[in-house]
Write a protein that holds these residues in place. Structure first.
Motif, PDB file in Angstrom:
ATOM      1  N   UNK A 236      38.459  26.063  47.831  1.00  0.00           N
ATOM      2  CA  UNK A 236      39.147  25.681  48.803  1.00  0.00           C
ATOM      3  C   UNK A 236      40.173  26.862  49.054  1.00  0.00           C
ATOM      4  N   UNK A 237      40.970  27.222  47.901  1.00  0.00           N
ATOM      5  CA  UNK A 237      42.011  28.236  47.862  1.00  0.00           C
ATOM      6  C   UNK A 237      41.388  29.566  47.980  1.00  0.00           C
TER       7      UNK A 237
ATOM      8  N   UNK B  96      50.015  36.652  43.684  1.00  0.00           N
ATOM      9  CA  UNK B  96      48.892  37.169  44.676  1.00  0.00           C
ATOM     10  C   UNK B  96      47.983  38.084  44.297  1.00  0.00           C
ATOM     11  N   UNK B  97      48.339  39.038  43.270  1.00  0.00           N
ATOM     12  CA  UNK B  97      47.389  39.800  42.604  1.00  0.00           C
ATOM     13  C   UNK B  97      46.187  39.332  42.011  1.00  0.00           C
ATOM     14  N   UNK B  98      46.497  38.218  41.231  1.00  0.00           N
ATOM     15  CA  UNK B  98      45.451  37.419  40.395  1.00  0.00           C
ATOM     16  C   UNK B  98      44.607  36.702  41.571  1.00  0.00           C
ATOM     17  N   UNK B  99      45.097  36.239  42.554  1.00  0.00           N
ATOM     18  CA  UNK B  99      44.334  35.537  43.637  1.00  0.00           C
ATOM     19  C   UNK B  99      43.563  36.671  44.270  1.00  0.00           C
ATOM     20  N   UNK B 100      44.072  37.643  44.631  1.00  0.00           N
ATOM     21  CA  UNK B 100      42.932  38.694  45.203  1.00  0.00           C
ATOM     22  C   UNK B 100      42.058  39.124  44.335  1.00  0.00           C
ATOM     23  N   UNK B 101      42.237  39.020  42.985  1.00  0.00           N
ATOM     24  CA  UNK B 101      41.156  39.630  42.173  1.00  0.00           C
ATOM     25  C   UNK B 101      40.224  38.604  42.001  1.00  0.00           C
ATOM     26  N   UNK B 102      40.500  37.465  41.997  1.00  0.00           N
ATOM     27  CA  UNK B 102      39.449  36.161  42.096  1.00  0.00           C
ATOM     28  C   UNK B 102      38.714  36.210  43.371  1.00  0.00           C
ATOM     29  N   UNK B 103      39.306  36.525  44.342  1.00  0.00           N
ATOM     30  CA  UNK B 103      38.488  36.701  45.872  1.00  0.00           C
ATOM     31  C   UNK B 103      37.584  37.788  45.559  1.00  0.00           C
ATOM     32  N   UNK B 104      37.936  38.721  45.056  1.00  0.00           N
ATOM     33  CA  UNK B 104      37.082  40.203  44.880  1.00  0.00           C
ATOM     34  C   UNK B 104      35.919  39.774  44.144  1.00  0.00           C
ATOM     35  N   UNK B 105      36.193  39.119  43.027  1.00  0.00           N
ATOM     36  CA  UNK B 105      35.105  39.068  41.719  1.00  0.00           C
ATOM     37  C   UNK B 105      34.236  38.010  42.528  1.00  0.00           C
ATOM     38  N   UNK B 106      34.658  36.859  43.123  1.00  0.00           N
ATOM     39  CA  UNK B 106      33.769  36.087  43.758  1.00  0.00           C
ATOM     40  C   UNK B 106      32.869  36.304  44.831  1.00  0.00           C
ATOM     41  N   UNK B 107      33.562  37.204  45.586  1.00  0.00           N
ATOM     42  CA  UNK B 107      32.456  37.916  46.630  1.00  0.00           C
ATOM     43  C   UNK B 107      31.647  38.915  46.332  1.00  0.00           C
ATOM     44  N   UNK B 108      32.048  39.921  45.423  1.00  0.00           N
ATOM     45  CA  UNK B 108      31.039  40.553  44.831  1.00  0.00           C
ATOM     46  C   UNK B 108      29.801  39.839  44.164  1.00  0.00           C
TER      47      UNK B 108
ATOM     48  N   UNK C  20      48.185  49.542  42.215  1.00  0.00           N
ATOM     49  CA  UNK C  20      47.744  48.089  41.434  1.00  0.00           C
ATOM     50  C   UNK C  20      46.305  48.860  40.769  1.00  0.00           C
ATOM     51  N   UNK C  21      46.131  49.296  39.844  1.00  0.00           N
ATOM     52  CA  UNK C  21      44.996  49.940  39.266  1.00  0.00           C
ATOM     53  C   UNK C  21      44.087  49.008  38.881  1.00  0.00           C
ATOM     54  N   UNK C  22      44.686  47.876  38.306  1.00  0.00           N
ATOM     55  CA  UNK C  22      43.660  46.659  38.115  1.00  0.00           C
ATOM     56  C   UNK C  22      42.668  46.319  39.239  1.00  0.00           C
ATOM     57  N   UNK C  23      43.156  46.302  40.473  1.00  0.00           N
ATOM     58  CA  UNK C  23      42.529  46.098  41.689  1.00  0.00           C
ATOM     59  C   UNK C  23      41.197  46.877  41.711  1.00  0.00           C
ATOM     60  N   UNK C  24      41.571  48.212  41.531  1.00  0.00           N
ATOM     61  CA  UNK C  24      40.314  49.221  41.873  1.00  0.00           C
ATOM     62  C   UNK C  24      39.278  49.077  40.608  1.00  0.00           C
ATOM     63  N   UNK C  25      39.777  48.953  39.507  1.00  0.00           N
ATOM     64  CA  UNK C  25      38.930  48.562  38.308  1.00  0.00           C
ATOM     65  C   UNK C  25      38.139  47.403  38.451  1.00  0.00           C
ATOM     66  N   UNK C  26      38.913  46.341  38.841  1.00  0.00           N
ATOM     67  CA  UNK C  26      37.988  44.992  39.003  1.00  0.00           C
ATOM     68  C   UNK C  26      36.886  45.263  40.168  1.00  0.00           C
TER      69      UNK C  26
END
Length: 205
Positions: free
Chosen positions: A15-16, A55-67, A118-124
């Motif tokens: 849900x989150x 928020x960064x870790x939440x964005x990464x989780x959304x990114x990984x889930x969607x990909x 936020x280089x971790x975002x691009x790497x993920x």
């Protein structure tokens, strides 16, 4: 070096993620607030923070889930009744659909904009999207069926070449807002030409 926080999952985790996805797609990374994400997700901020430290870790989780959902193509390569050429065409169309999707375009823009800060975002994004696609395509090119039809020494490089052929000029037109929602016929045409070019280089005589 500090260890990465362990993300726990509970009954409201999905849900989150869905609420965050909606807000990030609408507002972008910088414009999205934790308050707004919690409101759209229908949870309290305390619940949100119980899953994600920031928020960064939440964005990464959304990114990984969607990909993971949109880039899952093993089933496309398991179709034993398709020829190598037909399978490559299906792969190209699936890849283009992901690249040209609203999510693919929005995440590409956000990751480029935030890469320095936020280089971790691009790497993920790279590892969850382009790298994952490349690895799966290379696995197919290494399969006995593909090996029998194609003469490829470096399947990782060949997989990347095929992916680059799929991007063509259409990706830039969509990225820059010159063209929106390209017709299926145009996507099919670009995919077909990508396969023809690829086979001209690698098909066994």
């Amino acid at each position: 070096m500090n260890a990465e926080p362990q993300i726990k999952k509970g009954r409201k985790f999905d849900q989150v993620i869905e609420g965050a996805r909606t807000v990030f797609m609408r507002e972008g990374y910088e414009g999205a607030s934790v308050d707004e994400i919690a409101r759209d997700a229908g949870v309290s901020k305390a619940t949100l923070y119980s899953y994600f430290p920031d928020k960064q870790h939440l964005f990464l989780a959304v990114l990984e889930s969607e990909c993971a959902q949109q880039a899952e193509i093993e089933f496309l390569m398991d179709a034993g009744d398709l020829s190598v050429e037909e399978t490559l065409h299906v792969i190209c169309k699936a890849l283009m659909t992901f690249i040209l999707s609203d999510f693919g375009q929005d995440m590409f823009r956000v990751c480029v904009a935030e890469a320095q800060r936020f280089p971790e975002l691009g790497r993920t994004f790279y590892e969850s999207g382009p790298k994952k696609w490349g690895r799966k395509i290379a696995q197919y090119l290494d399969s006995p069926r593909a090996r029998a039809a194609l003469n490829i020494e470096d399947t990782a490089l060949a997989a990347d070449q095929l992916a680059q052929l799929c991007r063509a000029d259409l990706m830039l037109k969509v990225l820059f807002g010159i063209e929106k929602d390209p017709p299926e016929a145009e996507i099919d045409r670009v995919a077909s030409e990508a396969v023809k070019t690829f086979l001209a280089r690698y098909r066994r005589p």
